[in-house]
Design a protein around this motif. Structure first.
Motif, PDB file in Angstrom:
ATOM      1  N   ALA A 158     -52.738 -13.590  99.746  1.00 42.52           N
ATOM      2  CA  ALA A 158     -52.453 -12.315  99.059  1.00 42.52           C
ATOM      3  C   ALA A 158     -53.572 -11.994  98.065  1.00 42.52           C
ATOM      4  CB  ALA A 158     -51.117 -12.396  98.329  1.00 42.52           C
ATOM      5  N   ILE A 159     -53.978 -13.007  97.320  1.00 43.41           N
ATOM      6  CA  ILE A 159     -55.039 -12.781  96.311  1.00 43.41           C
ATOM      7  C   ILE A 159     -56.335 -12.347  97.011  1.00 43.41           C
ATOM      8  CG2 ILE A 159     -56.501 -13.938  94.590  1.00 43.41           C
ATOM      9  CD1 ILE A 159     -54.004 -15.768  94.025  1.00 43.41           C
TER      10      ILE A 159
ATOM     11  N   SER B  70     -54.157 -14.125  86.924  1.00 46.97           N
ATOM     12  CA  SER B  70     -55.479 -14.574  86.455  1.00 46.97           C
ATOM     13  C   SER B  70     -56.548 -14.424  87.530  1.00 46.97           C
ATOM     14  CB  SER B  70     -55.405 -16.028  85.992  1.00 46.97           C
ATOM     15  OG  SER B  70     -55.249 -16.873  87.124  1.00 46.97           O
ATOM     16  N   LYS B  71     -56.134 -14.348  88.788  1.00 44.91           N
ATOM     17  CA  LYS B  71     -57.112 -14.272  89.885  1.00 44.91           C
ATOM     18  C   LYS B  71     -57.399 -12.843  90.344  1.00 44.91           C
ATOM     19  CE  LYS B  71     -57.504 -18.731  90.574  1.00 44.91           C
ATOM     20  NZ  LYS B  71     -58.751 -19.401  90.244  1.00 44.91           N
TER      21      LYS B  71
ATOM     22  N   GLU C 135     -58.617  -9.114  90.625  1.00 40.75           N
ATOM     23  CA  GLU C 135     -59.739  -8.349  90.051  1.00 40.75           C
ATOM     24  C   GLU C 135     -59.305  -6.914  89.813  1.00 40.75           C
ATOM     25  OE1 GLU C 135     -62.562  -8.918  93.158  1.00 40.75           O
ATOM     26  OE2 GLU C 135     -62.835 -11.039  92.682  1.00 40.75           O
ATOM     27  N   VAL C 136     -58.526  -6.717  88.754  1.00 40.01           N
ATOM     28  CA  VAL C 136     -58.006  -5.388  88.418  1.00 40.01           C
ATOM     29  C   VAL C 136     -57.997  -5.228  86.903  1.00 40.01           C
ATOM     30  CG1 VAL C 136     -56.521  -5.124  90.462  1.00 40.01           C
ATOM     31  CG2 VAL C 136     -55.628  -6.280  88.430  1.00 40.01           C
ATOM     32  N   GLY C 137     -57.763  -3.992  86.454  1.00 40.09           N
ATOM     33  CA  GLY C 137     -57.693  -3.763  85.010  1.00 40.09           C
ATOM     34  C   GLY C 137     -56.401  -4.296  84.413  1.00 40.09           C
ATOM     35  N   THR C 138     -55.293  -4.130  85.131  1.00 43.34           N
ATOM     36  CA  THR C 138     -53.976  -4.544  84.622  1.00 43.34           C
ATOM     37  C   THR C 138     -53.143  -5.138  85.748  1.00 43.34           C
ATOM     38  OG1 THR C 138     -53.979  -2.698  83.052  1.00 43.34           O
ATOM     39  CG2 THR C 138     -51.839  -3.692  83.511  1.00 43.34           C
ATOM     40  N   VAL C 139     -52.430  -6.216  85.440  1.00 40.01           N
ATOM     41  CA  VAL C 139     -51.455  -6.778  86.387  1.00 40.01           C
ATOM     42  C   VAL C 139     -50.069  -6.569  85.799  1.00 40.01           C
ATOM     43  CG1 VAL C 139     -50.653  -8.840  87.606  1.00 40.01           C
ATOM     44  CG2 VAL C 139     -53.101  -8.522  87.158  1.00 40.01           C
TER      45      VAL C 139
END
Ligand code: NAP
Ligand code: G3H
Length: 492
Positions: free
Chosen positions: A408-409, A436-437, A439-443
């Motif tokens: 998924a990551i 933590s993995k 690559e986005v601005g917000t999770v």
């Protein structure tokens, strides 16, 4: 009288002028663009297609006005913005009606957009008051004595060019204009062509609230015609742009030594693990993917679900999506409304054709009437399909089945985009590992991707943007530190 500009709103021959130096002025270009409602295809009026002279005039006037505006005390700027918010609240119904007709946004979301904008303005007016500089003692750096002190304050950048997109013509204008003004800048607002009438109305609200003349001017015309000239104008000190990655990248390629803030497209993933509460997950995915027919940068644009719960999730999603009310945005409870134009609907249909051809399983939707695309869900979407990677900006969602968290990551990160992602799980350790993995601005953990609350930082990485929005962050982005260093002769 300036406020007469919005009388006779139902007059189809009405020409919407531009705010210039506190008045609504007609362009000398003699050219107009007709604005048709995507709801009923009726003409709503004409906006001006400005020429280069008009743009020069607007920008130069803003430049002069800024010199006076930066001298206005922050508490006074704040009073004016609070008045803007009051008027917006009063006019919410009227403005929402216009928004609904101009961009086919359902009535509830239209009202929410106006009220949220008023709240945004109020919060900004307050937040700017507590924005502080700092004093930095010199002697903390090796070799520097106590006699050196830096006094750092924040100063405005000058003229901000604010360019907003069609999907939030009011809110995404406000989120640029309000922080820019509070920081002491003047603003030239270039609204989207479809959405311009609503944005011009907003400009009039600022005018009515007593914003000094020239501090906010508007320019209209197709971005493809006036965009390049405006963004490369030498008197523009900062560009604050929200829109497609394609246009954002283009602006970035033609502007040199001009600071930019870019909020661009997204392909936000909802990652669903085996232990997720599937009812909460489904509610979030459906409202995340289909609100305003998927025309949100932060819409859920792909589901990455663990194989073991994929069947149940798909069934629950299908059930909820089948119940979404489709049709006229003026009707109570309608969620899925006509897309902004034919090109958008054609594009969504082309993604469906590709998915069909490559063997995806259509669970619901797949139908179109004019520019109204029914809410569509595909299962068994594979990575060779365009739907797995492209931003549809429409009511269509692919389910991609995954076998592990790391898969998924990897898929999530393979995207060119990096706006937000959601993770649905009860396992906090896994949630943090995935967050933590990514690559986005917000999770978002156990929630749909979303911009608000508006004082949180909002940013995209990779092709999703550059710079940080969010009330305090936006004020900081549109101001800069200015240091005055005291060198004291009588202190060692
Ligand atoms: P768009 O076509 O890129 O247009 C955005 C704005 O740019 C409009 O005002 C447009 O004017 C103007 N423009 C077009 N060409 C230009 C040029 N060469 N120079 C300067 N300005 C130019 O985007 P849209 O269709 O309105 O909005 C949808 C896109 O915006 C989606 O990709 C969505 O993801 C993205 N978006 C991102 C965020 C975010 O926060 N990340 C928020 C909202 C939307 P005209 O209307 O006159 O063409
Ligand atoms: O379309 C982009 C907007 O910035 C998204 O805002 O998440 O509140 O809908 P939203």
């Amino acid at each position: 009288m300036a406020k007469d500009i919005f009388k006779n709103l139902k007059d189809k021959n009405k020409i919407y002028k531009n705010l210039y130096d506190g008045y609504w002025e007609e362009s000398k270009s003699g050219k107009y663009t007709e604005i048709f409602s995507p709801v009923d295809n009726n003409i709503m009026g004409k906006i001006q297609s400005m020429n280069k002279d008009d743009i020069d005039k607007a920008i130069m006037n803003s430049k002069d006005a800024q010199l006076l505006w930066q001298e206005v005390p922050v508490n006074r700027r704040s009073d004016i913005l609070n008045r803007v918010a009051d008027i917006l609240y009063e006019k919410a119904e009227e403005l929402a009606e216009m928004l609904t007709m101009e961009i086919a946004k359902d009535r509830k979301s239209s009202i929410a957009e106006i009220q949220r904008s008023a709240d945004y303005i109020r919060f900004t007016a307050d937040a700017a008051k507590s924005l502080e500089g700092e004093t930095i003692p010199g002697d903390s750096f090796p070799g520097t004595k106590k006699n050196k002190i830096s006094l750092v304050t924040r100063v405005p950048l000058g003229v901000v060019l604010a360019i907003s997109p069609f999907n939030y013509p009011v809110n995404l204008s406000v989120s640029k204009v309000a922080p820019a003004l509070m920081a002491g800048n003047s603003v030239v607002l270039k609204p989207p062509t479809q959405g311009a009438i609503s944005a011009l109305y907003l400009a009039e609200v600022f005018n009515m609230a007593g914003l000094p003349k020239g501090v906010l001017n508007t320019i209209t015309g197709r971005g493809s015609e006036i965009g390049d000239y405006s963004v490369t104008h030498k008197e523009v000190d900062f560009i604050n742009f929200t829109g497609s990655t394609e246009v954002g990248r283009h602006i970035s390629s033609i502007t040199t030594m001009k600071p930019l803030l870019l909020e661009l497209g997204g392909k936000d993933a909802a990652i669903v693990l085996e232990d997720a509460d599937l009812d909460i997950t489904v509610d979030n995915i459906v409202s995340g993917a289909y609100s305003y027919s998927g025309q949100r940068c932060t819409a859920v644009k792909r589901v990455l679900v663990m194989e073991s719960v994929a069947d149940v999730l798909a069934e629950k999603l299908k059930d909820k999506i089948s119940k979404l009310k489709v049709g006229d945005p003026r009707e109570e409870g309608v969620v899925i409304t006509p897309l902004i134009n034919k090109k958008s609907a054609d594009f969504v249909m082309s993604l469906m054709e590709d998915a069909d051809k490559k063997g995806a399983k259509l669970l619901v939707g797949g139908k179109r009437e004019g520019n109204l695309v029914y809410p569509t869900l595909y299962d068994n979407v594979t990575l060779d399909m365009r739907l797995a990677w492209e931003e549809p900006f429409g009511p269509i969602l692919p389910i991609i089945r995954i076998k592990s968290i790391d898969e998924a990551i990897n898929i999530a990160n393979e995207s060119d985009y990096g706006l937000q992602s959601s993770v649905f799980t009860k396992d906090i350790d896994k949630a943090f590992y995935i967050a933590s993995k990514l690559e986005v601005g917000t999770v978002q953990i156990n929630n749909k991707p979303e911009r608000g609350p508006d004082h949180f930082p909002f940013l995209g990485v990779k092709s999703s943007g550059m710079g940080i929005q969010g009330i305090r962050y936006s004020i900081e982005a549109m101001s800069r530190p200015k240091a005055v260093v005291f060198n004291l002769n009588n202190v060692e």
